[in-house]
Design a protein around this motif. Structure first.
Motif, PDB file in Angstrom:
ATOM      1  N   VAL A  17     -17.735  11.324  -0.242  1.00 10.74           N
ATOM      2  CA  VAL A  17     -17.133  11.685  -1.516  1.00 10.74           C
ATOM      3  C   VAL A  17     -15.614  11.595  -1.385  1.00 10.74           C
ATOM      4  CG1 VAL A  17     -16.913  13.485  -3.252  1.00 10.74           C
ATOM      5  CG2 VAL A  17     -19.061  13.206  -1.998  1.00 10.74           C
ATOM      6  N   PRO A  18     -14.954  10.753  -2.209  1.00  6.30           N
ATOM      7  CA  PRO A  18     -13.543  10.485  -1.964  1.00  6.30           C
ATOM      8  C   PRO A  18     -12.564  11.429  -2.643  1.00  6.30           C
ATOM      9  CG  PRO A  18     -14.356   9.040  -3.676  1.00  6.30           C
ATOM     10  CD  PRO A  18     -15.521   9.888  -3.246  1.00  6.30           C
ATOM     11  N   ALA A  19     -13.014  12.358  -3.489  1.00  8.65           N
ATOM     12  CA  ALA A  19     -12.071  13.107  -4.317  1.00  8.65           C
ATOM     13  C   ALA A  19     -11.176  14.042  -3.510  1.00  8.65           C
ATOM     14  CB  ALA A  19     -12.821  13.899  -5.374  1.00  8.65           C
ATOM     15  N   ASP A  20      -9.868  13.925  -3.708  1.00  9.57           N
ATOM     16  CA  ASP A  20      -8.889  14.855  -3.147  1.00  9.57           C
ATOM     17  C   ASP A  20      -8.395  15.825  -4.213  1.00  9.57           C
ATOM     18  OD1 ASP A  20      -8.637  13.605  -0.473  1.00  9.57           O
ATOM     19  OD2 ASP A  20      -7.794  11.939  -1.616  1.00  9.57           O
ATOM     20  N   VAL A  21      -8.330  15.352  -5.440  1.00  8.28           N
ATOM     21  CA  VAL A  21      -7.860  16.154  -6.570  1.00  8.28           C
ATOM     22  C   VAL A  21      -8.933  16.133  -7.642  1.00  8.28           C
ATOM     23  CG1 VAL A  21      -6.086  16.419  -8.344  1.00  8.28           C
ATOM     24  CG2 VAL A  21      -5.453  15.577  -6.062  1.00  8.28           C
ATOM     25  N   LEU A  22      -9.347  17.315  -8.093  1.00  7.64           N
ATOM     26  CA  LEU A  22     -10.370  17.421  -9.124  1.00  7.64           C
ATOM     27  C   LEU A  22      -9.712  17.569 -10.489  1.00  7.64           C
ATOM     28  CD1 LEU A  22     -12.928  19.788  -7.357  1.00  7.64           C
ATOM     29  CD2 LEU A  22     -12.888  17.282  -7.415  1.00  7.64           C
ATOM     30  N   LEU A  23     -10.158  16.762 -11.431  1.00  7.76           N
ATOM     31  CA  LEU A  23      -9.593  16.746 -12.776  1.00  7.76           C
ATOM     32  C   LEU A  23     -10.513  17.463 -13.754  1.00  7.76           C
ATOM     33  CD1 LEU A  23      -8.518  12.995 -12.820  1.00  7.76           C
ATOM     34  CD2 LEU A  23      -7.019  14.975 -12.447  1.00  7.76           C
ATOM     35  N   THR A  24      -9.940  17.977 -14.825  1.00 10.82           N
ATOM     36  CA  THR A  24     -10.711  18.570 -15.910  1.00 10.82           C
ATOM     37  C   THR A  24     -10.228  17.982 -17.230  1.00 10.82           C
ATOM     38  OG1 THR A  24      -9.194  20.450 -16.143  1.00 10.82           O
ATOM     39  CG2 THR A  24     -11.064  20.722 -14.649  1.00 10.82           C
ATOM     40  N   ASP A  25     -11.033  18.182 -18.249  1.00  5.52           N
ATOM     41  CA  ASP A  25     -10.723  17.642 -19.566  1.00  5.52           C
ATOM     42  C   ASP A  25      -9.371  18.159 -20.051  1.00  5.52           C
ATOM     43  OD1 ASP A  25     -11.570  16.163 -21.955  1.00  5.52           O
ATOM     44  OD2 ASP A  25     -11.633  18.132 -22.909  1.00  5.52           O
ATOM     45  N   GLY A  26      -8.535  17.227 -20.531  1.00  3.54           N
ATOM     46  CA  GLY A  26      -7.232  17.593 -21.074  1.00  3.54           C
ATOM     47  C   GLY A  26      -6.089  17.543 -20.091  1.00  3.54           C
ATOM     48  N   ASP A  27      -6.377  17.376 -18.797  1.00  4.84           N
ATOM     49  CA  ASP A  27      -5.305  17.281 -17.807  1.00  4.84           C
ATOM     50  C   ASP A  27      -4.394  16.093 -18.104  1.00  4.84           C
ATOM     51  OD1 ASP A  27      -6.222  19.457 -16.389  1.00  4.84           O
ATOM     52  OD2 ASP A  27      -7.149  18.278 -14.785  1.00  4.84           O
ATOM     53  N   ALA A  69      -2.588   7.659  -0.350  1.00  2.72           N
ATOM     54  CA  ALA A  69      -2.590   8.207  -1.704  1.00  2.72           C
ATOM     55  C   ALA A  69      -3.843   9.048  -1.943  1.00  2.72           C
ATOM     56  CB  ALA A  69      -2.531   7.073  -2.722  1.00  2.72           C
ATOM     57  N   PRO A  70      -3.738  10.121  -2.711  1.00  2.00           N
ATOM     58  CA  PRO A  70      -4.909  10.941  -3.026  1.00  2.00           C
ATOM     59  C   PRO A  70      -5.823  10.247  -4.047  1.00  2.00           C
ATOM     60  CG  PRO A  70      -3.027  11.735  -4.246  1.00  2.00           C
ATOM     61  CD  PRO A  70      -2.506  10.651  -3.319  1.00  2.00           C
ATOM     62  N   VAL A  71      -7.098  10.618  -3.996  1.00  2.00           N
ATOM     63  CA  VAL A  71      -8.084  10.114  -4.952  1.00  2.00           C
ATOM     64  C   VAL A  71      -8.395  11.219  -5.958  1.00  2.00           C
ATOM     65  CG1 VAL A  71     -10.439   9.255  -5.231  1.00  2.00           C
ATOM     66  CG2 VAL A  71      -9.062   8.520  -3.282  1.00  2.00           C
ATOM     67  N   LEU A  72      -8.345  10.872  -7.246  1.00  2.64           N
ATOM     68  CA  LEU A  72      -8.562  11.828  -8.324  1.00  2.64           C
ATOM     69  C   LEU A  72      -9.861  11.496  -9.051  1.00  2.64           C
ATOM     70  CD1 LEU A  72      -5.386  11.533  -7.799  1.00  2.64           C
ATOM     71  CD2 LEU A  72      -5.108  12.472 -10.092  1.00  2.64           C
ATOM     72  N   MET A  73     -10.646  12.532  -9.359  1.00  3.47           N
ATOM     73  CA  MET A  73     -11.936  12.354 -10.016  1.00  3.47           C
ATOM     74  C   MET A  73     -12.242  13.624 -10.813  1.00  3.47           C
ATOM     75  SD  MET A  73     -15.675  11.768  -8.153  1.00  3.47           S
ATOM     76  CE  MET A  73     -15.201  10.221  -7.381  1.00  3.47           C
ATOM     77  N   HIS A  74     -13.010  13.481 -11.889  1.00  5.13           N
ATOM     78  CA  HIS A  74     -13.420  14.661 -12.645  1.00  5.13           C
ATOM     79  C   HIS A  74     -14.257  15.569 -11.761  1.00  5.13           C
ATOM     80  CE1 HIS A  74     -15.426  17.172 -15.667  1.00  5.13           C
ATOM     81  NE2 HIS A  74     -14.428  16.856 -16.468  1.00  5.13           N
ATOM     82  N   GLU A  75     -14.087  16.876 -11.926  1.00  4.75           N
ATOM     83  CA  GLU A  75     -14.773  17.830 -11.062  1.00  4.75           C
ATOM     84  C   GLU A  75     -16.297  17.711 -11.126  1.00  4.75           C
ATOM     85  OE1 GLU A  75     -13.524  21.709 -12.198  1.00  4.75           O
ATOM     86  OE2 GLU A  75     -14.240  21.544 -14.266  1.00  4.75           O
ATOM     87  N   ARG A  76     -16.841  17.406 -12.287  1.00  5.16           N
ATOM     88  CA  ARG A  76     -18.295  17.266 -12.400  1.00  5.16           C
ATOM     89  C   ARG A  76     -18.777  15.987 -11.729  1.00  5.16           C
ATOM     90  NH1 ARG A  76     -21.278  19.008 -17.808  1.00  5.16           N
ATOM     91  NH2 ARG A  76     -22.942  18.495 -16.340  1.00  5.16           N
ATOM     92  N   GLU A  77     -17.932  14.973 -11.728  1.00  4.80           N
ATOM     93  CA  GLU A  77     -18.304  13.723 -11.077  1.00  4.80           C
ATOM     94  C   GLU A  77     -18.301  13.866  -9.562  1.00  4.80           C
ATOM     95  OE1 GLU A  77     -19.345   9.693 -12.390  1.00  4.80           O
ATOM     96  OE2 GLU A  77     -19.505  11.762 -13.024  1.00  4.80           O
ATOM     97  N   ALA A  78     -17.351  14.618  -9.052  1.00  5.65           N
ATOM     98  CA  ALA A  78     -17.307  14.852  -7.611  1.00  5.65           C
ATOM     99  C   ALA A  78     -18.562  15.576  -7.146  1.00  5.65           C
ATOM    100  CB  ALA A  78     -16.059  15.652  -7.257  1.00  5.65           C
ATOM    101  N   ALA A  79     -19.014  16.552  -7.927  1.00 13.53           N
ATOM    102  CA  ALA A  79     -20.231  17.278  -7.572  1.00 13.53           C
ATOM    103  C   ALA A  79     -21.448  16.362  -7.625  1.00 13.53           C
ATOM    104  CB  ALA A  79     -20.419  18.468  -8.514  1.00 13.53           C
ATOM    105  N   PRO A  88       0.804  -1.239   0.000  1.00 10.04           N
ATOM    106  CA  PRO A  88       0.000   0.000   0.000  1.00 10.04           C
ATOM    107  C   PRO A  88       0.827   1.274   0.000  1.00 10.04           C
ATOM    108  CG  PRO A  88      -0.948  -1.607   1.497  1.00 10.04           C
ATOM    109  CD  PRO A  88       0.365  -2.183   1.050  1.00 10.04           C
ATOM    110  N   SER A  89       1.984   1.266   0.664  1.00 16.19           N
ATOM    111  CA  SER A  89       2.808   2.487   0.722  1.00 16.19           C
ATOM    112  C   SER A  89       3.387   2.859  -0.637  1.00 16.19           C
ATOM    113  CB  SER A  89       3.942   2.319   1.736  1.00 16.19           C
ATOM    114  OG  SER A  89       4.811   1.270   1.338  1.00 16.19           O
ATOM    115  N   ASP A  90       3.328   1.932  -1.597  1.00 15.04           N
ATOM    116  CA  ASP A  90       3.845   2.212  -2.936  1.00 15.04           C
ATOM    117  C   ASP A  90       2.789   2.807  -3.857  1.00 15.04           C
ATOM    118  OD1 ASP A  90       6.545   1.111  -2.610  1.00 15.04           O
ATOM    119  OD2 ASP A  90       5.513  -0.819  -2.415  1.00 15.04           O
ATOM    120  N   VAL A  91       1.556   2.938  -3.367  1.00 14.96           N
ATOM    121  CA  VAL A  91       0.483   3.506  -4.190  1.00 14.96           C
ATOM    122  C   VAL A  91       0.612   5.025  -4.187  1.00 14.96           C
ATOM    123  CG1 VAL A  91      -2.018   3.737  -4.498  1.00 14.96           C
ATOM    124  CG2 VAL A  91      -1.045   1.553  -3.731  1.00 14.96           C
TER     125      VAL A  91
END
Length: 302
Positions: free
Chosen positions: A143-153, A93-103, A65-68
């Motif tokens: 809601v697990p998102a720590d980092v919000l993603l957008t198109d093209g990132d 580790a942080p969780v990443l999700m699209h910003e619209r999905e987090a909402a 797990p520490s390698d994630v």
């Protein structure tokens, strides 16, 4: 495909068990970077069995797990995002999700919005099962998102160029991931090899999910890539599969257009469903009715 398989250089697929009642498993992907760390796409369901499958896969790579380094979620549904919170707690580790999905996940954490059963013309004896399906959460409670993603990132994965592609339709903020140099496309539930993904399963949107989905299919159909889906198995022939999925929904729209009168229930009962209309129960019935309503709206807008 076996329970753990290498699908490309430094990319491994894991069959993550799902609770009984639907598909047997989801596919999580472990991506190695050039610093010896692992990035996990769609950790799967929030069960001990699912978590154990991921830990076993890490162990097979000589990692823990520490390698994630990161947990990327293609969309909010529990069979993809449900295990993210526990894995984050275990790994840091942080969780990443699209910003619209987090909402959308915030809105759906306690279940889907109540449908217009009166307006749909649902018979009284079928309403209890639909109301029960609405109350069942389809997104993780927190809601697990720590980092919000957008198109093209571009994801921060050393040694790889993996770009975020916003592909709404299944849910409002569904994303695919394109590994530009390795020729891989992580498709989540946007494109599956044989299953037709349900649409509009992320709550109400200002746009029509059918139209959104068709546009998103067009966007990825031209990629010359090995498709790595969220269920079933990796596949080639992405353009042909996208065309088949588009035709499935255009055919459904034509069927709906042929019945301009009647309630949503009456129209849905005339349509072609994979398992047959009479076999639809609970969530699958709710999904069928919802998509019939979405197709009526799509026809009206086009």
């Amino acid at each position: 495909m076996s329970a753990f398989a290498t699908v490309a250089d430094g990319v491994h697929a894991v069959r993550v068990p799902m609770p009984a009642g639907g598909l047997p498993d989801s596919l999580a992907y472990l991506i190695e970077d050039d610093r010896g760390r692992v990035h996990i796409v769609d950790p799967g369901s929030p069960t001990d069995e699912a978590g154990g499958a991921l830990l076993a896969a890490l162990d097979a790579l000589g990692r823990g797990p520490s390698d994630v380094a990161a947990i990327v979620v293609t969309h909010l549904h529990t069979d993809h995002a449900g295990g993210a919170t526990a894995l984050r707690s275990l790994s840091g580790a942080p969780v990443l999700m699209h910003e619209r999905e987090a909402a959308a996940a915030v809105k759906l954490s306690h279940g889907l919005p109540a449908p217009d059963l009166d307006g749909w013309g649902v018979p009284a004896d079928r309403r209890p099962e639909l109301l029960a399906a609405v109350r069942a959460p389809i997104a993780p409670g927190a809601v697990p998102a720590d980092v919000l993603l957008t198109d093209g990132d571009l994801l921060d994965i050393p040694g790889r160029r993996i770009r975020v592609l916003w592909t709404p339709g299944h849910t409002p903020g569904h994303l695919c991931l394109h590994d530009e140099e390795a020729g891989l496309l992580f498709t989540g539930d946007h494109v599956l090899p044989t299953v037709n993904p349900g649409l509009g399963l992320g709550g109400p949107t200002d746009t029509n999910p059918i139209a959104d989905y068709l546009a998103a299919l067009d966007r990825i159909a031209g990629f010359d890539a090995l498709a790595l889906p969220g269920h079933e198995q990796p596949f080639t022939g992405l353009a042909e599969r996208c065309a088949a999925l588009a035709e499935h929904h255009l055919r459904r729209a034509r069927e709906v257009a042929a019945h301009p009168g009647g309630t949503v229930w009456e129209v849905a009962s005339t349509l072609t469903w994979t398992g047959g209309w009479e076999a639809l129960r609970g969530f699958t019935l709710l999904s069928a009715l919802s998509q019939t309503a979405l197709h009526r709206d799509f026809v009206a807008r086009t």
